[in-house]
Design a protein around this motif. Structure first.
Motif, short mmCIF file in Angstrom:
data_model
loop_
_atom_site.label_atom_id
_atom_site.label_comp_id
_atom_site.label_asym_id
_atom_site.label_seq_id
_atom_site.Cartn_x
_atom_site.Cartn_y
_atom_site.Cartn_z
N GLU A 164 0.82 -1.21 0.00
CA GLU A 164 0.00 0.00 0.00
C GLU A 164 0.86 1.26 0.00
OE1 GLU A 164 -0.33 -2.48 2.26
OE2 GLU A 164 -2.14 -3.44 1.48
N ALA A 165 1.93 1.26 0.78
CA ALA A 165 2.83 2.43 0.83
C ALA A 165 3.56 2.60 -0.50
CB ALA A 165 3.83 2.27 1.97
N CYS A 166 3.93 1.51 -1.11
CA CYS A 166 4.60 1.57 -2.41
C CYS A 166 3.66 2.12 -3.47
CB CYS A 166 5.10 0.18 -2.80
SG CYS A 166 6.07 0.15 -4.30
N VAL A 167 2.43 1.67 -3.47
CA VAL A 167 1.44 2.16 -4.43
C VAL A 167 1.20 3.65 -4.20
CG1 VAL A 167 -1.01 2.02 -5.07
CG2 VAL A 167 0.34 -0.06 -4.82
N LEU A 168 1.11 4.07 -2.95
CA LEU A 168 0.91 5.48 -2.64
C LEU A 168 2.09 6.32 -3.12
CD1 LEU A 168 -0.74 7.74 -1.28
CD2 LEU A 168 0.53 7.22 0.83
N LEU A 169 3.30 5.85 -2.89
CA LEU A 169 4.49 6.57 -3.32
C LEU A 169 4.53 6.68 -4.84
CD1 LEU A 169 7.11 7.98 -2.55
CD2 LEU A 169 8.24 5.75 -2.57
#
Length: 145
Positions: free
Chosen positions: A76-81
């Motif tokens: 999720e953090a990777c997708v957000l970044l």
């Protein structure tokens, strides 16, 4: 030889990042702190382009630092970044198009330019650019034919 190149390359990257992080906010401060500059369309668009570039630079640096440190982000953090990187990148592109169109209108209609693109309309265009960037990233791509 490879070690020397990577150390030299990373020190140049850090120097460029430092200079950019110092210069861009200074220019933005000048643009947004002076009323007469802030009321001109070209400077509002320049400020938007610089803001998009600064945001992209900071998120890209964060991504590169996490990658260099071999830290793995949750999905999720990777997708957000990646989403934030794409929004900032598209911001620079869309603002460049807006600057070109602004120049086109200024050359084509020099006497009516201020009535066609007053500062209030330019502010609305900038807000629409930011909304369009986000919607473009969220909307699914059409299936290939």
């Amino acid at each position: 030889m490879l070690v020397h190149y990577s150390v030299c390359h990373s020190s140049q990257t850090i120097l460029r990042l430092s200079v950019s992080v110092l210069i861009i906010p200074t220019i933005l401060f000048v643009i947004f702190s002076r009323f007469n500059i802030r009321q001109e369309t070209r400077y509002m668009l320049l400020g938007n382009a610089l803001l998009s570039d600064l945001i992209y630079l900071l998120f890209y640096t964060l991504s590169a630092a996490l990658n260099a440190a071999h830290l793995h982000l949750p999905k999720e953090a990777c997708v957000l970044l990646l989403f934030l990187l794409a929004v900032a990148y598209c911001g620079g592109l869309f603002t460049a198009v807006a600057i070109v169109l602004d120049t086109y209108v200024a050359i084509l209609f020099p006497l009516r330019y201020i009535t066609i693109l007053p500062p209030s309309r330019t502010k609305k265009i900038i807000v629409l650019l930011w909304m369009r960037k986000q919607l473009r990233m969220v909307s699914p791509a059409p299936p290939p034919s």
